[in-house]
Design a protein around this motif. Structure first.
Motif, mmCIF file in Angstrom:
data_model
loop_
_atom_site.group_PDB
_atom_site.id
_atom_site.type_symbol
_atom_site.label_atom_id
_atom_site.label_comp_id
_atom_site.label_asym_id
_atom_site.label_seq_id
_atom_site.Cartn_x
_atom_site.Cartn_y
_atom_site.Cartn_z
ATOM 1 N N LEU A 122 111.343 10.113 105.132
ATOM 2 C CA LEU A 122 111.156 9.569 103.787
ATOM 3 C C LEU A 122 112.479 9.464 103.029
ATOM 4 O O LEU A 122 112.561 8.787 101.998
ATOM 5 C CB LEU A 122 110.170 10.424 102.996
ATOM 6 N N SER A 182 113.207 5.788 99.930
ATOM 7 C CA SER A 182 112.242 5.590 101.010
ATOM 8 C C SER A 182 112.096 4.104 101.347
ATOM 9 O O SER A 182 111.989 3.242 100.474
ATOM 10 C CB SER A 182 110.896 6.200 100.632
ATOM 11 N N THR A 183 112.054 3.825 102.631
ATOM 12 C CA THR A 183 112.216 2.466 103.153
ATOM 13 C C THR A 183 111.206 1.468 102.616
ATOM 14 O O THR A 183 111.575 0.377 102.136
ATOM 15 C CB THR A 183 112.128 2.485 104.686
ATOM 16 N N HIS A 184 109.917 1.795 102.682
ATOM 17 C CA HIS A 184 108.895 0.818 102.305
ATOM 18 C C HIS A 184 108.900 0.541 100.806
ATOM 19 O O HIS A 184 108.682 -0.599 100.381
ATOM 20 C CB HIS A 184 107.521 1.275 102.774
ATOM 21 N N SER A 185 109.156 1.566 100.019
ATOM 22 C CA SER A 185 109.228 1.371 98.571
ATOM 23 C C SER A 185 110.411 0.491 98.194
ATOM 24 O O SER A 185 110.300 -0.398 97.338
ATOM 25 C CB SER A 185 109.321 2.716 97.852
ATOM 26 N N GLU A 243 104.826 10.681 97.917
ATOM 27 C CA GLU A 243 104.353 10.304 99.245
ATOM 28 C C GLU A 243 103.266 9.227 99.150
ATOM 29 O O GLU A 243 103.218 8.310 99.982
ATOM 30 C CB GLU A 243 103.849 11.537 99.982
ATOM 31 N N GLU A 269 104.980 5.861 98.546
ATOM 32 C CA GLU A 269 105.578 5.308 99.760
ATOM 33 C C GLU A 269 104.512 4.790 100.730
ATOM 34 O O GLU A 269 104.669 3.718 101.330
ATOM 35 C CB GLU A 269 106.453 6.369 100.436
ATOM 36 N N GLU A 270 103.421 5.528 100.874
ATOM 37 C CA GLU A 270 102.366 5.089 101.791
ATOM 38 C C GLU A 270 101.674 3.811 101.286
ATOM 39 O O GLU A 270 101.305 2.937 102.080
ATOM 40 C CB GLU A 270 101.336 6.199 101.978
ATOM 41 N N THR A 271 101.514 3.690 99.977
ATOM 42 C CA THR A 271 100.902 2.475 99.424
ATOM 43 C C THR A 271 101.843 1.294 99.580
ATOM 44 O O THR A 271 101.407 0.166 99.882
ATOM 45 C CB THR A 271 100.522 2.682 97.954
ATOM 46 N N LYS A 281 103.929 0.969 101.992
ATOM 47 C CA LYS A 281 103.824 0.644 103.418
ATOM 48 C C LYS A 281 102.581 -0.200 103.694
ATOM 49 O O LYS A 281 102.640 -1.195 104.417
ATOM 50 C CB LYS A 281 103.793 1.940 104.229
ATOM 51 N N LEU A 336 103.076 -3.770 102.549
ATOM 52 C CA LEU A 336 103.902 -4.565 103.455
ATOM 53 C C LEU A 336 103.152 -4.896 104.745
ATOM 54 O O LEU A 336 103.248 -6.009 105.264
ATOM 55 C CB LEU A 336 105.194 -3.820 103.773
ATOM 56 N N LEU A 337 102.401 -3.920 105.255
ATOM 57 C CA LEU A 337 101.655 -4.146 106.497
ATOM 58 C C LEU A 337 100.584 -5.229 106.336
ATOM 59 O O LEU A 337 100.279 -5.963 107.282
ATOM 60 C CB LEU A 337 100.997 -2.849 106.957
#
Length: 214
Positions: free
Chosen positions: A23, A97-100, A178, A181-183, A185, A188-189
């Motif tokens: 993260l 964090s990458t996705h954010s 967290e 970041e998961e949201t 992700k 993006l997915l």
């Protein structure tokens, strides 16, 4: 174990957990947490979050002056802006964090609420996440931008930089970070896949039932 000793250990444990799971990387990211006397424990500048020493965390007084430990992160003004404007803030977490960060660069995101309503949990833990413009790292104007929100947001996303989340305590801030970041992700997915997001009525129900500031 004293309050301060326990908080020092928790900061290092949670920082390592986030580092080990990717993260945050290198020497990026920083954490602060407030003690009951109003002073702050802050991660030092230039230190990898996976290898922090509890004894060397920066201890700052209520005016932001170093009491003990290594020199604090240059992002202290960003952290103190939340403490000064958002009642009940006990900790602040800032990551790259990458996705954010990726989400912050997409032209179609809503700057007033960057996370699409894909799950109830991002709403429950974060409310609306505001996109702030790009600032040079360490620029005190980042803190001014947070102050301009007058405590209305617990989380912001710095464009091309990363998220910042405030919580009632260290664990709440980390869990909310967290979730952000998961949201991001998930967003993006599912980009371009026309996912079934929560409806306006479902969002309203989450806001109502969990007393979310929206």
């Amino acid at each position: 174990m004293s309050e301060e000793a326990k908080l020092r250990e928790d900061i290092c444990t949670l920082a390592k957990s986030m580092f080990d799971r990717g993260l945050t990387c290198g020497a990026s990211g920083n954490i602060s947490a407030r003690l009951s006397d109003g002073t702050l424990l802050v991660t030092p500048t230039g230190r990898a979050m996976g290898f922090l020493d509890p004894a060397r965390l920066s201890h700052l007084d209520e005016e932001g002056r170093l009491i003990s430990g290594d020199a604090a992160t240059k992002e202290v003004p960003l952290h103190t802006a939340f403490y000064d404007t958002r009642t009940g803030t006990g900790a602040v977490v800032h990551l790259h964090s990458t996705h954010s960060v990726a989400l912050s660069m997409l032209p179609e995101i809503n700057p007033d609420n960057v996370l699409p309503p894909l799950t109830p949990y991002s709403i429950m833990r974060l409310g609306k996440v505001k996109l702030l413009p790009f600032f040079l790292p360490g620029d005190p104007n980042m803190g001014d931008a947070v102050r301009g929100l007058a405590g209305r947001r617990s989380a912001v996303l710095l464009a091309n930089h990363g998220p910042v989340v405030a919580g009632k305590d260290l664990w709440a801030a980390v869990f909310a970070m967290e979730e952000l970041e998961e949201t991001a992700k998930l967003a993006l997915l599912t980009r371009g896949c026309r996912p079934r997001a929560l409806t306006a009525d479902q969002v309203a129900a989450v806001v109502r039932d969990f007393d979310v500031r929206w």
